[in-house]
Design a protein around this motif. Structure first.
Motif, mmCIF file in Angstrom:
data_model
loop_
_atom_site.group_PDB
_atom_site.id
_atom_site.type_symbol
_atom_site.label_atom_id
_atom_site.label_comp_id
_atom_site.label_asym_id
_atom_site.label_seq_id
_atom_site.Cartn_x
_atom_site.Cartn_y
_atom_site.Cartn_z
ATOM 1 N N ALA A 72 89.047 13.712 16.503
ATOM 2 C CA ALA A 72 88.360 14.916 16.977
ATOM 3 C C ALA A 72 88.197 14.862 18.489
ATOM 4 O O ALA A 72 88.354 15.881 19.178
ATOM 5 C CB ALA A 72 87.002 15.048 16.291
ATOM 6 N N GLY A 73 87.900 13.674 19.009
ATOM 7 C CA GLY A 73 87.755 13.518 20.445
ATOM 8 C C GLY A 73 89.044 13.738 21.203
ATOM 9 O O GLY A 73 89.018 14.057 22.399
ATOM 10 N N ARG A 74 90.156 13.587 20.532
ATOM 11 C CA ARG A 74 91.459 13.832 21.146
ATOM 12 C C ARG A 74 91.898 15.286 20.986
ATOM 13 O O ARG A 74 93.014 15.637 21.371
ATOM 14 C CB ARG A 74 92.514 12.915 20.519
ATOM 15 N N GLY A 75 91.068 16.092 20.383
ATOM 16 C CA GLY A 75 91.406 17.498 20.208
ATOM 17 C C GLY A 75 92.146 17.819 18.930
ATOM 18 O O GLY A 75 92.579 18.967 18.735
ATOM 19 N N ARG A 76 92.288 16.851 18.045
ATOM 20 C CA ARG A 76 92.957 17.125 16.772
ATOM 21 C C ARG A 76 92.073 17.988 15.894
ATOM 22 O O ARG A 76 90.852 17.826 15.853
ATOM 23 C CB ARG A 76 93.270 15.804 16.058
ATOM 24 N N GLU A 77 92.701 18.883 15.139
ATOM 25 C CA GLU A 77 91.965 19.766 14.235
ATOM 26 C C GLU A 77 92.046 19.313 12.784
ATOM 27 O O GLU A 77 91.242 19.758 11.956
ATOM 28 C CB GLU A 77 92.504 21.194 14.352
ATOM 29 N N THR A 78 93.013 18.435 12.486
ATOM 30 C CA THR A 78 93.230 18.000 11.106
ATOM 31 C C THR A 78 93.636 16.536 11.102
ATOM 32 O O THR A 78 94.334 16.066 11.998
ATOM 33 C CB THR A 78 94.341 18.834 10.434
ATOM 34 N N VAL A 79 93.205 15.821 10.057
ATOM 35 C CA VAL A 79 93.629 14.438 9.843
ATOM 36 C C VAL A 79 94.088 14.310 8.398
ATOM 37 O O VAL A 79 93.572 14.996 7.507
ATOM 38 C CB VAL A 79 92.478 13.450 10.152
ATOM 39 N N GLY A 80 95.081 13.458 8.157
ATOM 40 C CA GLY A 80 95.597 13.286 6.808
ATOM 41 C C GLY A 80 95.859 11.841 6.472
ATOM 42 O O GLY A 80 95.873 10.963 7.351
ATOM 43 N N LEU A 81 96.064 11.579 5.187
ATOM 44 C CA LEU A 81 96.465 10.258 4.699
ATOM 45 C C LEU A 81 97.038 10.412 3.296
ATOM 46 O O LEU A 81 96.884 11.448 2.652
ATOM 47 C CB LEU A 81 95.299 9.263 4.719
ATOM 48 N N ARG A 100 91.933 16.783 6.017
ATOM 49 C CA ARG A 100 90.547 17.159 6.302
ATOM 50 C C ARG A 100 90.490 17.819 7.666
ATOM 51 O O ARG A 100 91.114 17.350 8.627
ATOM 52 C CB ARG A 100 89.654 15.920 6.296
ATOM 53 N N SER A 101 89.742 18.895 7.773
ATOM 54 C CA SER A 101 89.532 19.538 9.060
ATOM 55 C C SER A 101 88.569 18.706 9.899
ATOM 56 O O SER A 101 87.670 18.036 9.370
ATOM 57 C CB SER A 101 88.965 20.955 8.870
ATOM 58 N N LEU A 102 88.750 18.760 11.209
ATOM 59 C CA LEU A 102 87.918 18.009 12.140
ATOM 60 C C LEU A 102 87.136 18.958 13.032
ATOM 61 O O LEU A 102 87.600 20.053 13.357
ATOM 62 C CB LEU A 102 88.776 17.086 13.000
ATOM 63 N N ASP A 103 85.964 18.500 13.447
ATOM 64 C CA ASP A 103 85.097 19.287 14.325
ATOM 65 C C ASP A 103 84.512 18.327 15.355
ATOM 66 O O ASP A 103 83.736 17.432 15.006
ATOM 67 C CB ASP A 103 83.992 19.946 13.500
ATOM 68 N N ALA A 104 84.865 18.506 16.618
ATOM 69 C CA ALA A 104 84.416 17.591 17.660
ATOM 70 C C ALA A 104 82.897 17.558 17.778
ATOM 71 O O ALA A 104 82.323 16.531 18.186
ATOM 72 C CB ALA A 104 85.039 17.981 19.003
ATOM 73 N N ALA A 105 82.242 18.659 17.419
ATOM 74 C CA ALA A 105 80.780 18.696 17.518
ATOM 75 C C ALA A 105 80.101 17.959 16.369
ATOM 76 O O ALA A 105 78.975 17.480 16.511
ATOM 77 C CB ALA A 105 80.292 20.139 17.557
ATOM 78 N N ALA A 106 80.793 17.871 15.235
ATOM 79 C CA ALA A 106 80.189 17.257 14.047
ATOM 80 C C ALA A 106 80.723 15.859 13.764
ATOM 81 O O ALA A 106 79.987 14.999 13.256
ATOM 82 C CB ALA A 106 80.421 18.149 12.832
ATOM 83 N N ASP A 107 81.993 15.618 14.076
ATOM 84 C CA ASP A 107 82.600 14.315 13.793
ATOM 85 C C ASP A 107 82.390 13.390 14.982
ATOM 86 O O ASP A 107 83.268 13.195 15.834
ATOM 87 C CB ASP A 107 84.093 14.492 13.472
ATOM 88 N N ASN A 143 84.812 6.707 11.824
ATOM 89 C CA ASN A 143 85.200 6.322 13.178
ATOM 90 C C ASN A 143 86.546 6.944 13.558
ATOM 91 O O ASN A 143 86.728 7.434 14.679
ATOM 92 C CB ASN A 143 85.261 4.801 13.278
ATOM 93 N N ALA A 144 87.491 6.921 12.615
ATOM 94 C CA ALA A 144 88.798 7.529 12.866
ATOM 95 C C ALA A 144 88.681 9.038 13.031
ATOM 96 O O ALA A 144 89.332 9.636 13.903
ATOM 97 C CB ALA A 144 89.764 7.184 11.735
ATOM 98 N N PHE A 145 87.867 9.683 12.198
ATOM 99 C CA PHE A 145 87.660 11.131 12.335
ATOM 100 C C PHE A 145 87.155 11.459 13.741
ATOM 101 O O PHE A 145 87.619 12.410 14.380
ATOM 102 C CB PHE A 145 86.649 11.632 11.307
ATOM 103 N N ALA A 146 86.180 10.667 14.209
ATOM 104 C CA ALA A 146 85.610 10.906 15.534
ATOM 105 C C ALA A 146 86.660 10.712 16.623
ATOM 106 O O ALA A 146 86.717 11.486 17.591
ATOM 107 C CB ALA A 146 84.421 9.979 15.766
ATOM 108 N N ALA A 147 87.495 9.683 16.470
ATOM 109 C CA ALA A 147 88.526 9.419 17.482
ATOM 110 C C ALA A 147 89.522 10.567 17.551
ATOM 111 O O ALA A 147 89.885 11.026 18.651
ATOM 112 C CB ALA A 147 89.238 8.108 17.159
#
Length: 308
Positions: free
Chosen positions: A266-275, A147-154, A260-264
């Motif tokens: 995104a706050g670290r500057g990650r652009e993508t998260v997976g599982l 999933r793509s991450l967005d610091a402004a939205a997540d 909560n994980a998405f927000a964490a």
């Protein structure tokens, strides 16, 4: 072609990583194997590299790699097997001793057979005819989601009234996460019970960033779920496991931990998260992940062989 076969050593980690990333490029289009992950596999305390690892070289180039381990202490044995497309014979040369070692390992455990599992991309570099003719068959399919991450939205989600969400802060919390893992995954396919010390080894506890491990609960039920994430993959942030005990499912706790994980991340500057998820998961996890915007990156089949 002729091949040189020998066991792996810790000094082979870089060459193994390069091989696995070459396989990644072919199977999923980009390299996603990190050196530290390969080193962690080679350092597993339950693996004896002289007996449980195999390398195949052609003209000094590593073209195939195998690793075997045993989480069950009984008949269930796991193997990893990687081979470049033009070197199927090398893959075959390490497959046969791997099968023999798997059966020997199971017998050492007191079992009269070995039930061996191998995870392969659904479009693998291995010619699957080599394993099919040896009696292997597919028993499960998993999806790796991203999933793509967005610091402004997540953003960090609001925790509902009556719900508690906290980071894993101390040894007692770590033990609680282990207990929640054992409970929430007990009914899952191929679950292997793990002691606390074994589980700490599984998650690389010494280098794990425990601020990315959370426990969720309710006033009525107490601690009821956990999410364990890690930020040491170059390709993306990774949610290694998420679980909610049976009596707390359907309360939105899994979705809360995901957001909560998405927000964490995104706050670290990650652009993508997976599982990764079992497509036949009976707890509704695939639908939960889809509702939270996670889509299939690639698919993996679990192949099984019963050796006697």
């Amino acid at each position: 072609m002729s091949y040189l076969l020998r066991p792996a050593g810790l000094t082979d980690a870089t060459a193994i990583t390069e091989l696995l990333n070459e396989v990644d490029r072919i199977e999923i289009g980009r390299p996603e194997t990190d050196l530290h992950a390969v080193e962690a596999d080679l350092k597993r305390p339950d693996i004896h590299l002289e007996r449980d690892s195999w390398l195949a070289f052609h003209d000094d180039r590593l073209v195939a790699y195998g690793l075997l381990w045993d989480d069950s202490g009984s008949e269930r044995v796991d193997i990893d097997h990687y081979v470049l497309p033009d070197h199927q014979r090398a893959g075959e040369l390490i497959l046969d001793p791997m099968q023999a070692r798997a059966l020997a390992k199971a017998r050492e455990n007191g079992a009269d057979r070995a039930v061996v599992h191998l995870h392969l991309n659904t479009e693998p570099t291995l010619d699957t005819r080599l394993i099919e003719e040896r009696g292997w068959y597919v028993v499960r399919r998993y999806h790796v989601l991203q999933r793509s991450l967005d610091a402004a939205a997540d953003l960090v989600p609001e925790v509902p009234s009556g719900v508690r969400l906290r980071s894993c802060a101390d040894e007692a919390d770590r033990a609680r996460v282990h207990a929640l893992y054992q409970s929430s995954f007990a009914e899952h396919f191929d679950f292997q019970p793990r002691t606390y010390d074994q589980w700490l080894g599984d998650v690389d506890a010494d280098v794990l960033d425990w601020s990315l491990v959370w426990i969720v609960g309710t006033e009525e039920l107490g601690d009821a779920g956990f999410l364990l994430a890690r930020d040491d993959r170059e390709a993306m942030g990774w949610i290694r496991s998420i679980g909610v005990v049976r009596e707390a499912r359907g309360l939105g706790l899994g979705g809360l931990m995901l957001r909560n994980a998405f927000a964490a991340f995104a706050g670290r500057g990650r652009e993508t998260v997976g599982l990764g998820v079992d497509t036949a998961n009976a707890t509704g996890a695939p639908a939960l992940y889809a509702r939270h915007g996670m889509a299939v990156h690639y698919a993996v089949d679990t192949w099984e062989a019963v050796l006697k």
